[in-house]
Design a protein around this motif. Structure first.
Motif, PDB file in Angstrom:
ATOM      1  N   MET A   1     -19.779  57.794 -22.982  1.00 17.75           N
ATOM      2  CA  MET A   1     -20.419  56.686 -24.080  1.00 17.75           C
ATOM      3  C   MET A   1     -19.555  55.442 -23.642  1.00 17.75           C
ATOM      4  O   MET A   1     -18.428  55.340 -23.771  1.00 17.75           O
ATOM      5  N   LYS A   2     -20.039  54.346 -23.291  1.00 20.83           N
ATOM      6  CA  LYS A   2     -19.620  52.797 -23.158  1.00 20.83           C
ATOM      7  C   LYS A   2     -19.971  52.143 -24.484  1.00 20.83           C
ATOM      8  O   LYS A   2     -20.991  51.883 -24.756  1.00 20.83           O
ATOM      9  N   LEU A   3     -18.831  51.564 -24.992  1.00 24.41           N
ATOM     10  CA  LEU A   3     -19.034  50.748 -26.271  1.00 24.41           C
ATOM     11  C   LEU A   3     -18.254  49.521 -26.189  1.00 24.41           C
ATOM     12  O   LEU A   3     -17.239  49.393 -25.296  1.00 24.41           O
ATOM     13  N   LYS A   4     -18.635  48.177 -26.326  1.00 22.58           N
ATOM     14  CA  LYS A   4     -17.794  46.995 -26.251  1.00 22.58           C
ATOM     15  C   LYS A   4     -17.194  47.067 -27.764  1.00 22.58           C
ATOM     16  O   LYS A   4     -17.870  46.785 -28.773  1.00 22.58           O
ATOM     17  N   ILE A   5     -15.880  47.145 -27.813  1.00 22.62           N
ATOM     18  CA  ILE A   5     -15.029  47.342 -29.314  1.00 22.62           C
ATOM     19  C   ILE A   5     -14.128  46.019 -29.160  1.00 22.62           C
ATOM     20  O   ILE A   5     -13.176  46.053 -28.159  1.00 22.62           O
ATOM     21  N   ASN A   6     -14.195  45.085 -29.909  1.00 23.41           N
ATOM     22  CA  ASN A   6     -13.308  43.947 -29.888  1.00 23.41           C
ATOM     23  C   ASN A   6     -13.332  43.201 -28.771  1.00 23.41           C
ATOM     24  O   ASN A   6     -12.361  42.795 -28.131  1.00 23.41           O
ATOM     25  N   GLY A   7     -14.414  43.142 -27.955  1.00 20.15           N
ATOM     26  CA  GLY A   7     -14.447  42.190 -26.717  1.00 20.15           C
ATOM     27  C   GLY A   7     -14.110  43.108 -25.428  1.00 20.15           C
ATOM     28  O   GLY A   7     -14.389  42.464 -24.362  1.00 20.15           O
ATOM     29  N   GLU A   8     -13.680  44.358 -25.789  1.00 22.45           N
ATOM     30  CA  GLU A   8     -13.332  45.000 -24.389  1.00 22.45           C
ATOM     31  C   GLU A   8     -14.284  46.196 -24.284  1.00 22.45           C
ATOM     32  O   GLU A   8     -14.659  46.962 -25.233  1.00 22.45           O
ATOM     33  N   ILE A   9     -14.638  46.485 -23.049  1.00 17.51           N
ATOM     34  CA  ILE A   9     -15.560  47.618 -22.711  1.00 17.51           C
ATOM     35  C   ILE A   9     -14.747  49.002 -22.948  1.00 17.51           C
ATOM     36  O   ILE A   9     -13.509  49.023 -22.315  1.00 17.51           O
TER      37      ILE A   9
ATOM     38  N   CYS B   1     -22.145  47.365 -29.454  1.00 17.91           N
ATOM     39  CA  CYS B   1     -21.173  46.115 -29.769  1.00 17.91           C
ATOM     40  C   CYS B   1     -20.454  46.404 -31.119  1.00 17.91           C
ATOM     41  O   CYS B   1     -20.988  46.104 -32.074  1.00 17.91           O
ATOM     42  N   LEU B   2     -19.257  46.680 -31.141  1.00 14.91           N
ATOM     43  CA  LEU B   2     -18.499  46.583 -32.452  1.00 14.91           C
ATOM     44  C   LEU B   2     -17.322  45.512 -32.588  1.00 14.91           C
ATOM     45  O   LEU B   2     -16.515  45.441 -31.484  1.00 14.91           O
ATOM     46  N   GLU B   3     -17.051  44.964 -33.509  1.00 13.66           N
ATOM     47  CA  GLU B   3     -15.966  44.341 -33.752  1.00 13.66           C
ATOM     48  C   GLU B   3     -15.483  45.040 -35.049  1.00 13.66           C
ATOM     49  O   GLU B   3     -15.867  44.934 -36.092  1.00 13.66           O
TER      50      GLU B   3
ATOM     51  N   ASN C   1     -24.165  57.232 -42.430  1.00 13.51           N
ATOM     52  CA  ASN C   1     -25.502  57.274 -42.025  1.00 13.51           C
ATOM     53  C   ASN C   1     -25.727  56.166 -40.806  1.00 13.51           C
ATOM     54  O   ASN C   1     -27.022  56.029 -40.278  1.00 13.51           O
ATOM     55  N   THR C   2     -24.839  55.590 -40.369  1.00 13.55           N
ATOM     56  CA  THR C   2     -24.905  54.736 -39.124  1.00 13.55           C
ATOM     57  C   THR C   2     -24.612  55.486 -37.829  1.00 13.55           C
ATOM     58  O   THR C   2     -23.370  55.807 -37.717  1.00 13.55           O
ATOM     59  N   LYS C   3     -25.443  55.463 -36.971  1.00 14.82           N
ATOM     60  CA  LYS C   3     -24.963  56.061 -35.733  1.00 14.82           C
ATOM     61  C   LYS C   3     -24.871  55.081 -34.764  1.00 14.82           C
ATOM     62  O   LYS C   3     -25.312  54.169 -34.484  1.00 14.82           O
ATOM     63  N   ILE C   4     -23.731  55.468 -33.942  1.00 14.57           N
ATOM     64  CA  ILE C   4     -23.416  54.556 -32.852  1.00 14.57           C
ATOM     65  C   ILE C   4     -23.908  54.845 -31.561  1.00 14.57           C
ATOM     66  O   ILE C   4     -23.942  56.204 -31.460  1.00 14.57           O
ATOM     67  N   LYS C   5     -24.442  54.017 -30.734  1.00 16.26           N
ATOM     68  CA  LYS C   5     -24.870  54.723 -29.325  1.00 16.26           C
ATOM     69  C   LYS C   5     -24.389  54.018 -28.366  1.00 16.26           C
ATOM     70  O   LYS C   5     -23.946  52.945 -28.488  1.00 16.26           O
ATOM     71  N   ASN C   6     -24.586  54.556 -27.243  1.00 17.57           N
ATOM     72  CA  ASN C   6     -24.162  53.954 -25.870  1.00 17.57           C
ATOM     73  C   ASN C   6     -24.527  52.650 -25.851  1.00 17.57           C
ATOM     74  O   ASN C   6     -25.817  52.140 -26.002  1.00 17.57           O
ATOM     75  N   GLY C   7     -23.664  51.728 -25.353  1.00 16.14           N
ATOM     76  CA  GLY C   7     -23.986  50.279 -25.283  1.00 16.14           C
ATOM     77  C   GLY C   7     -23.669  49.454 -26.524  1.00 16.14           C
ATOM     78  O   GLY C   7     -24.025  48.060 -26.487  1.00 16.14           O
TER      79      GLY C   7
ATOM     80  N   PRO D   1     -10.261  53.981 -42.273  1.00 18.08           N
ATOM     81  CA  PRO D   1     -11.545  53.280 -42.642  1.00 18.08           C
ATOM     82  C   PRO D   1     -11.673  52.487 -43.996  1.00 18.08           C
ATOM     83  O   PRO D   1     -12.348  51.483 -44.082  1.00 18.08           O
ATOM     84  N   GLN D   2     -10.636  52.718 -44.644  1.00 19.30           N
ATOM     85  CA  GLN D   2     -10.353  51.952 -45.870  1.00 19.30           C
ATOM     86  C   GLN D   2      -9.997  50.616 -45.851  1.00 19.30           C
ATOM     87  O   GLN D   2      -9.615  49.600 -46.537  1.00 19.30           O
ATOM     88  N   LEU D   3      -9.436  50.470 -44.698  1.00 22.51           N
ATOM     89  CA  LEU D   3      -8.709  49.223 -44.160  1.00 22.51           C
ATOM     90  C   LEU D   3      -9.250  48.412 -43.217  1.00 22.51           C
ATOM     91  O   LEU D   3      -8.606  47.412 -42.485  1.00 22.51           O
ATOM     92  N   VAL D   4     -10.647  48.663 -43.040  1.00 21.91           N
ATOM     93  CA  VAL D   4     -11.127  47.764 -41.848  1.00 21.91           C
ATOM     94  C   VAL D   4     -12.657  47.081 -42.420  1.00 21.91           C
ATOM     95  O   VAL D   4     -13.003  47.638 -43.314  1.00 21.91           O
ATOM     96  N   VAL D   5     -13.034  46.096 -41.694  1.00 23.93           N
ATOM     97  CA  VAL D   5     -14.346  45.618 -41.822  1.00 23.93           C
ATOM     98  C   VAL D   5     -15.149  45.882 -40.573  1.00 23.93           C
ATOM     99  O   VAL D   5     -14.209  45.453 -39.454  1.00 23.93           O
ATOM    100  N   VAL D   6     -16.319  46.301 -40.520  1.00 21.07           N
ATOM    101  CA  VAL D   6     -16.917  46.564 -39.325  1.00 21.07           C
ATOM    102  C   VAL D   6     -18.207  45.775 -39.195  1.00 21.07           C
ATOM    103  O   VAL D   6     -19.043  45.728 -39.827  1.00 21.07           O
ATOM    104  N   GLU D   7     -18.289  45.159 -37.693  1.00 21.01           N
ATOM    105  CA  GLU D   7     -19.519  44.551 -37.460  1.00 21.01           C
ATOM    106  C   GLU D   7     -20.033  45.039 -36.296  1.00 21.01           C
ATOM    107  O   GLU D   7     -19.437  45.430 -35.382  1.00 21.01           O
ATOM    108  N   LEU D   8     -21.445  45.809 -36.340  1.00 18.02           N
ATOM    109  CA  LEU D   8     -21.965  46.230 -35.372  1.00 18.02           C
ATOM    110  C   LEU D   8     -23.391  45.484 -34.822  1.00 18.02           C
ATOM    111  O   LEU D   8     -24.080  45.410 -35.393  1.00 18.02           O
ATOM    112  N   ASN D   9     -23.192  45.259 -33.637  1.00 20.63           N
ATOM    113  CA  ASN D   9     -24.404  44.430 -32.783  1.00 20.63           C
ATOM    114  C   ASN D   9     -24.651  43.230 -33.686  1.00 20.63           C
ATOM    115  O   ASN D   9     -25.890  42.887 -34.016  1.00 20.63           O
TER     116      ASN D   9
END
Length: 72
Positions: A1-9, A59-61, A51-57, A32-40
């Motif tokens: 699975m390829k993801l873009k995490i904090n600007g990096e593939i 983008c997460l910050e 309940n949030t599924k992460i899929k190939n492609g 997990p208790q110390l992060v804020v996550v942006e998905l797409n």
């Protein structure tokens, strides 16, 4: 699975086609208790990570909350 995490593939080895947000964060070494996550482009509340599924492609910050500082 390829993801873009904090600007990096990144390529994540995972037997399933999807990851649950909470599992992915732990897999990446985040507390997990110390992060804020942006998905797409949308901030995801920790209450729905299970309940949030992460899929190939996707983008997460991931922003880590860091304590500290100085008092004057």
């Amino acid at each position: 699975m390829k993801l873009k995490i904090n600007g990096e593939i990144k390529t994540i080895d995972h037997s399933n086609e999807e990851f649950i947000m909470e599992d992915l964060l732990e897999h990446l070494g985040y507390k997990p208790q110390l992060v804020v996550v942006e998905l797409n482009g949308e901030i995801i509340s920790p209450t729905v990570w299970i309940n949030t599924k992460i899929k190939n492609g996707d983008c997460l910050e991931v922003v880590t909350i860091v304590g500290g500082g100085s008092y004057s």
